[in-house]
Enzyme design. Structure first.
Site, PDB file in Angstrom:
ATOM      1  N   VAL A  64       0.808  -1.234   0.000  1.00  0.00           N
ATOM      2  CA  VAL A  64       0.000   0.000   0.000  1.00  0.00           C
ATOM      3  C   VAL A  64       0.837   1.277   0.000  1.00  0.00           C
ATOM      4  O   VAL A  64       0.305   2.363  -0.203  1.00  0.00           O
ATOM      5  CB  VAL A  64      -1.008   0.041   1.190  1.00  0.00           C
ATOM      6  N   SER A 142      -6.274   3.288  16.340  1.00  0.00           N
ATOM      7  CA  SER A 142      -5.964   2.400  17.467  1.00  0.00           C
ATOM      8  C   SER A 142      -6.165   3.219  18.737  1.00  0.00           C
ATOM      9  O   SER A 142      -6.028   4.453  18.699  1.00  0.00           O
ATOM     10  CB  SER A 142      -4.504   1.943  17.388  1.00  0.00           C
ATOM     11  N   TYR A 155       4.189   4.379  16.066  1.00  0.00           N
ATOM     12  CA  TYR A 155       2.881   3.758  15.774  1.00  0.00           C
ATOM     13  C   TYR A 155       1.749   4.679  16.233  1.00  0.00           C
ATOM     14  O   TYR A 155       0.803   4.953  15.489  1.00  0.00           O
ATOM     15  CB  TYR A 155       2.821   2.412  16.492  1.00  0.00           C
ATOM     16  N   ALA A 156       1.857   5.170  17.483  1.00  0.00           N
ATOM     17  CA  ALA A 156       0.798   6.036  18.031  1.00  0.00           C
ATOM     18  C   ALA A 156       0.669   7.322  17.216  1.00  0.00           C
ATOM     19  O   ALA A 156      -0.445   7.806  16.977  1.00  0.00           O
ATOM     20  CB  ALA A 156       1.092   6.349  19.500  1.00  0.00           C
ATOM     21  N   ALA A 157       1.801   7.871  16.772  1.00  0.00           N
ATOM     22  CA  ALA A 157       1.767   9.104  15.969  1.00  0.00           C
ATOM     23  C   ALA A 157       1.057   8.845  14.638  1.00  0.00           C
ATOM     24  O   ALA A 157       0.225   9.650  14.199  1.00  0.00           O
ATOM     25  CB  ALA A 157       3.192   9.606  15.723  1.00  0.00           C
ATOM     26  N   LYS A 159      -1.152   6.521  13.994  1.00  0.00           N
ATOM     27  CA  LYS A 159      -2.582   6.252  14.209  1.00  0.00           C
ATOM     28  C   LYS A 159      -3.339   7.544  14.560  1.00  0.00           C
ATOM     29  O   LYS A 159      -4.498   7.718  14.168  1.00  0.00           O
ATOM     30  CB  LYS A 159      -2.758   5.207  15.320  1.00  0.00           C
ATOM     31  N   ILE A 188      -6.937  -6.631  20.996  1.00  0.00           N
ATOM     32  CA  ILE A 188      -7.712  -7.677  20.326  1.00  0.00           C
ATOM     33  C   ILE A 188      -6.966  -9.001  20.400  1.00  0.00           C
ATOM     34  O   ILE A 188      -5.761  -9.066  20.126  1.00  0.00           O
ATOM     35  CB  ILE A 188      -7.983  -7.303  18.848  1.00  0.00           C
TER      36      ILE A 188
HETATM   37  N1  LIG Z   1      -4.726  -6.498  16.849  1.00  0.00           N
HETATM   38  C1  LIG Z   1      -4.877  -5.449  17.642  1.00  0.00           C
HETATM   39  O1  LIG Z   1      -4.962  -5.576  18.879  1.00  0.00           O
HETATM   40  C2  LIG Z   1      -4.961  -4.049  17.046  1.00  0.00           C
HETATM   41  C3  LIG Z   1      -5.217  -2.979  17.902  1.00  0.00           C
HETATM   42  C4  LIG Z   1      -5.299  -1.693  17.370  1.00  0.00           C
HETATM   43  C5  LIG Z   1      -5.146  -1.485  16.006  1.00  0.00           C
HETATM   44  N2  LIG Z   1      -4.893  -2.549  15.196  1.00  0.00           N
HETATM   45  C6  LIG Z   1      -4.731  -2.266  13.754  1.00  0.00           C
HETATM   46  O2  LIG Z   1      -5.576  -3.119  13.015  1.00  0.00           O
HETATM   47  C7  LIG Z   1      -4.993  -3.384  11.734  1.00  0.00           C
HETATM   48  C8  LIG Z   1      -4.906  -4.873  11.510  1.00  0.00           C
HETATM   49  O3  LIG Z   1      -4.067  -5.415  12.515  1.00  0.00           O
HETATM   50  P1  LIG Z   1      -3.971  -6.990  12.830  1.00  0.00           P
HETATM   51  O4  LIG Z   1      -3.877  -7.119  14.296  1.00  0.00           O
HETATM   52  O5  LIG Z   1      -5.021  -7.709  12.093  1.00  0.00           O
HETATM   53  O6  LIG Z   1      -2.509  -7.282  12.246  1.00  0.00           O
HETATM   54  P2  LIG Z   1      -2.014  -8.429  11.252  1.00  0.00           P
HETATM   55  O7  LIG Z   1      -0.515  -8.336  11.248  1.00  0.00           O
HETATM   56  O8  LIG Z   1      -2.643  -9.748  11.562  1.00  0.00           O
HETATM   57  O9  LIG Z   1      -2.576  -7.938   9.826  1.00  0.00           O
HETATM   58  C9  LIG Z   1      -2.027  -6.856   9.128  1.00  0.00           C
HETATM   59  C10 LIG Z   1      -1.942  -7.238   7.671  1.00  0.00           C
HETATM   60  O10 LIG Z   1      -1.434  -6.107   6.939  1.00  0.00           O
HETATM   61  C11 LIG Z   1      -0.548  -6.598   5.944  1.00  0.00           C
HETATM   62  N3  LIG Z   1       0.380  -5.538   5.542  1.00  0.00           N
HETATM   63  C12 LIG Z   1       1.426  -5.028   6.263  1.00  0.00           C
HETATM   64  N4  LIG Z   1       2.067  -4.102   5.542  1.00  0.00           N
HETATM   65  C13 LIG Z   1       1.423  -4.010   4.352  1.00  0.00           C
HETATM   66  C14 LIG Z   1       1.624  -3.226   3.190  1.00  0.00           C
HETATM   67  N5  LIG Z   1       2.638  -2.348   3.102  1.00  0.00           N
HETATM   68  N6  LIG Z   1       0.779  -3.373   2.145  1.00  0.00           N
HETATM   69  C15 LIG Z   1      -0.256  -4.270   2.214  1.00  0.00           C
HETATM   70  N7  LIG Z   1      -0.473  -5.060   3.287  1.00  0.00           N
HETATM   71  C16 LIG Z   1       0.353  -4.924   4.345  1.00  0.00           C
HETATM   72  C17 LIG Z   1       0.159  -7.768   6.607  1.00  0.00           C
HETATM   73  O11 LIG Z   1       0.751  -8.637   5.638  1.00  0.00           O
HETATM   74  C18 LIG Z   1      -0.974  -8.402   7.403  1.00  0.00           C
HETATM   75  O12 LIG Z   1      -1.623  -9.428   6.660  1.00  0.00           O
HETATM   76  C19 LIG Z   1      -3.642  -2.666  11.724  1.00  0.00           C
HETATM   77  O13 LIG Z   1      -3.766  -1.415  11.093  1.00  0.00           O
HETATM   78  C20 LIG Z   1      -3.349  -2.504  13.199  1.00  0.00           C
HETATM   79  O14 LIG Z   1      -2.478  -1.420  13.455  1.00  0.00           O
HETATM   80  C21 LIG Z   1      -4.789  -3.817  15.680  1.00  0.00           C
END
Ligand SMILES: NC(=O)c1ccc[n+]([C@@H]2O[C@H](COP(=O)([O-])OP(=O)(O)OC[C@H]3O[C@@H](n4cnc5c(N)ncnc54)[C@H](O)[C@@H]3O)[C@@H](O)[C@H]2O)c1
Length: 251
Positions: A64, A142, A155-157, A159, A188
């Site tokens: 992306v 987040s 990360y926080a910045a 988000k 999560i």
């Molecule tokens: N899991 C949590 O507790 C939590 C909490 C707050 C926010 N989030 C946010 O939710 C979203 C999903 O997180 P998750 O926990 O499912 O993580 P995850 O690592 O399981 O999934 C993230 C996916 O993004 C893909 N990805 C990474 N860089 C990429 C790129 N440059 N181009 C395309 N795809 C890319 C990865 O291959 C992965 O499949 C993220 O944005 C994360 O910051 C997650």
């Protein structure tokens, strides 16, 4: 079915929260574009959806952060299923580091994947949404973007910036039939979090759970449900909001 006939693009849908959202959207009748930097995972999730749902899914590899790749993704998605009506900017990366250990390269990658990726994907689909006078953009923030996170400044910045981007676009497109919202997950339960990656990770999880009023982590299904609500007609009057499923963590 709440998303019948709609084409939905979900980035980072090869695992975790994006995967759960792709599965739920397909159950609700959407044609789903599963985009991920991992071609293997994108195609595996699409194949799983095609095996279990009446709605079709296609898996496409994309980074992306790369403008040409994002535009090519949207072109390929459009020729398969027509213009994107729902975009979930979910792709993300995580990194726990003290400020003094964050390198300029770490910083740039964090900003690029979250902020530039969200910008490029939105930029690539918004004109078709304007033409249709209907669209849903759902960004991924987040709780770290609202409270800050120690060992997590980059990360926080990133988000927090996504929240500013979300509110700005909500204002800009408020009269175009397009809603722009963010989902800000709390902690999560993912396989990695659940199993822990050693005593240090377990300590971090324990630390957070004691601060969650419900005393439990959320599930990927909780986030997918929030995405579904914001994508559906039920949320037609909801824009510029940050919906945070977090077990009461921010109360
Ligand atoms: N899991 C949590 O507790 C939590 C909490 C707050 C926010 N989030 C946010 O939710 C979203 C999903 O997180 P998750 O926990 O499912 O993580 P995850 O690592 O399981 O999934 C993230 C996916 O993004 C893909 N990805 C990474 N860089 C990429 C790129 N440059 N181009 C395309 N795809 C890319 C990865 O291959 C992965 O499949 C993220 O944005 C994360 O910051 C997650």
């Amino acid at each position: 079915m709440r998303l019948s006939g709609k084409t939905a693009l979900i980035t980072g849908a090869g695992s975790g929260l994006g995967q759960a959202t792709a599965q739920l959207f397909a159950q609700e009748g959407a044609r789903v574009v599963v985009a991920d930097i991992s071609q293997r995972r994108a195609q595996a999730v699409a194949a799983e959806i095609n095996d279990t749902n009446a709605s079709p899914a296609i898996g496409i590899q994309v980074d992306v952060t790369q403008r040409q790749a994002v535009n090519a993704l949207v072109d390929q998605a459009k020729s398969a299923y027509g213009p994107i009506r729902i975009l979930v900017n979910n792709a993300g990366i995580a990194q726990i580091k003290d400020l003094l250990d964050i390198t300029p390269e770490d910083w740039q990658r964090m900003i690029d994947v979250h902020m530039k990726g969200t910008f490029l994907c939105t930029r690539a689909v918004i004109e078709d949404m304007i033409a249709a006078q209907w669209g849903r953009v759902i960004n991924t923030a987040s709780v770290a973007g609202m409270t800050g996170g120690p060992q997590n400044a980059h990360y926080a910045a990133a988000k927090a910036a996504i929240i500013g981007f979300t509110r700005s676009l909500a204002l800009e497109y408020a009269r175009s039939g397009i809603t722009v919202n963010a989902v800000a997950p709390g902690l999560i339960e993912m396989p990695m979090v659940k199993q822990g990656t050693g005593p240090a990770a377990e300590k971090v999880v324990d630390f957070f759970i004691r601060r969650i009023p419900m005393r439990q982590m959320g599930t990927p299904g909780d986030i997918a449900a929030a995405h579904l609500y914001l994508a559906s007609d039920d949320a037609a009057y909801v824009t510029g909001q940050v919906l945070s499923p977090n077990g009461g963590y921010l109360v």
